[in-house]
Design an enzyme around this catalytic site. Structure first.
Site, short mmCIF file in Angstrom:
data_model
loop_
_atom_site.label_atom_id
_atom_site.label_comp_id
_atom_site.label_asym_id
_atom_site.label_seq_id
_atom_site.Cartn_x
_atom_site.Cartn_y
_atom_site.Cartn_z
N SER A 146 0.83 -1.20 0.00
CA SER A 146 0.00 0.00 0.00
C SER A 146 0.87 1.26 0.00
CB SER A 146 -0.95 -0.05 1.20
OG SER A 146 -1.98 0.91 1.06
N ASP A 276 -10.07 -5.07 -4.43
CA ASP A 276 -9.49 -4.07 -3.53
C ASP A 276 -10.36 -2.83 -3.55
OD1 ASP A 276 -7.92 -2.06 -2.28
OD2 ASP A 276 -6.07 -3.08 -2.85
N HIS A 305 -7.96 -5.42 -0.06
CA HIS A 305 -6.73 -4.66 0.08
C HIS A 305 -5.76 -5.35 1.04
CE1 HIS A 305 -4.16 -1.17 -0.20
NE2 HIS A 305 -4.21 -0.96 1.10
#
Length: 325
Positions: A146, A276, A305
């Site tokens: 991320s 996601d 995610h």
């Protein structure tokens, strides 16, 4: 009290004292062994100003890191608003299979101190560079999740790949999360303004809502929520600084990593879930895998995610195979 009884009590006391001495002696052995072993630590590990598992950034910020195992180093960069603890499954796996696993708590996150300034990608990348240089790491495999994927990209953009052998971007934010004229597939600014407003209003509740909802996909029909994952996300988030996590929203959403990705010249793995809801795959992995030369894209069907937890067995296997390739 009879003489016989008194003798039995004295014998028992002597036995206990001998046992206690034996336990104390046994407990002292690992400490002595550790002290002896610490003298054998390579001097390269002690380059730069640091103490135990922290090092001091150029602006005086104290950054915590963990360093497990031995072998070719794999350096993990975590997501927002988490800490290096979010990588524990992957670190344990690779360190148990012949690699050295290293991860730091980004400035303002986890056990690192909480500076008022420097909560942006250039400084994040420079902190990472200082860690790598301090430990004199070579042939490094950089792995970012991320926001951490942005940190990896900006590191390569600013510092090159002279110490890097491979890179992996997991559920990562590059090339750009924000919707612009040149990035129509991104998310509107209002989405990130909403996150900032929720952080100001009640960031504790924000973290609970993210973890129990879109982050792990627990808001999907039929999903079985893990209270443990939710609690861990919340605890890591609340350990981070309020100002640091607030500033980081702008860092992960508005930083354009396009030119950084074009500088990648090492084998690169891109992993993303096609469900996601936090960093949609169309504006991230699909584009990053095209910008990075010869990148390998692996899509996890139905994955959210936070696949480092929800799909950790598959990710562990994929990361290990990539590291060994």
């Amino acid at each position: 009290m009879s003489e016989d009884t008194t003798q039995k009590i004295n014998d028992a006391r002597r036995s206990a004292l001998k046992g206690g001495a034996g336990v104390a002696a046994a407990l002292s052995l690992p400490i002595t062994a550790f002290a002896a072993e610490s003298k054998k630590t390579p001097s390269s590990v002690h380059k730069g100003k640091h103490n135990m598992n922290t090092f001091t950034a150029k602006d005086g910020t104290q950054l915590y890191f963990k360093d497990w195992g031995s072998g070719q180093p794999i350096v993990f960069c975590h997501g927002w608003p988490l800490s290096s603890d979010s990588w524990e499954s992957q670190m344990l796996h690779v360190a148990s299979n012949g690699f050295r696993a290293i991860a730091h708590d980004r400035r303002g996150h986890g056990r690192s101190t909480q500076p008022w300034n420097g909560n942006e990608m250039d400084t994040y990348a420079d902190d990472l560079a200082q860690l790598i240089d301090m430990l004199d790491l070579k042939n490094v495999i950089l792995v970012g999740f991320s926001t951490g994927g942005g940190e990896v990209a900006r590191y390569i953009g600013r510092h090159g790949t002279k110490r890097v052998a491979k890179a992996a971007l997991i559920s990562s934010v590059p090339p750009l999360m924000l919707k612009t004229a040149n990035n129509p597939g991104g998310l509107p600014l209002e989405v990130f303004d909403g996150i900032r407003a929720a952080s100001i209003k009640d960031r504790s509740q924000l973290y609970r809502d993210l973890a129990s909802g879109p982050f792990f996909g627990f808001n999907r029909p039929g999903a079985k929520a893990s209270q443990g994952m939710i609690d861990s996300f919340w605890a890591q988030g609340m350990q981070a600084g309020h100002k640091n996590t607030y500033d980081c929203i702008k860092a992960f959403s508005e930083t354009n990593f396009t030119e950084d990705l074009k500088k990648f010249n090492v084998p690169t793995l891109v992993v993303h879930g096609d469900d996601d809801q936090v960093v949609p795959i169309g504006a991230s992995a699909h584009m990053s895998s095209k910008l990075v030369k010869n990148a390998k894209l692996i899509v996890y069907p139905g994955a959210p995610h936070g696949l480092t937890d929800t799909h950790k067995d598959k990710l562990n296997a994929d990361l290990l195979a990539f590291a060994k390739s």
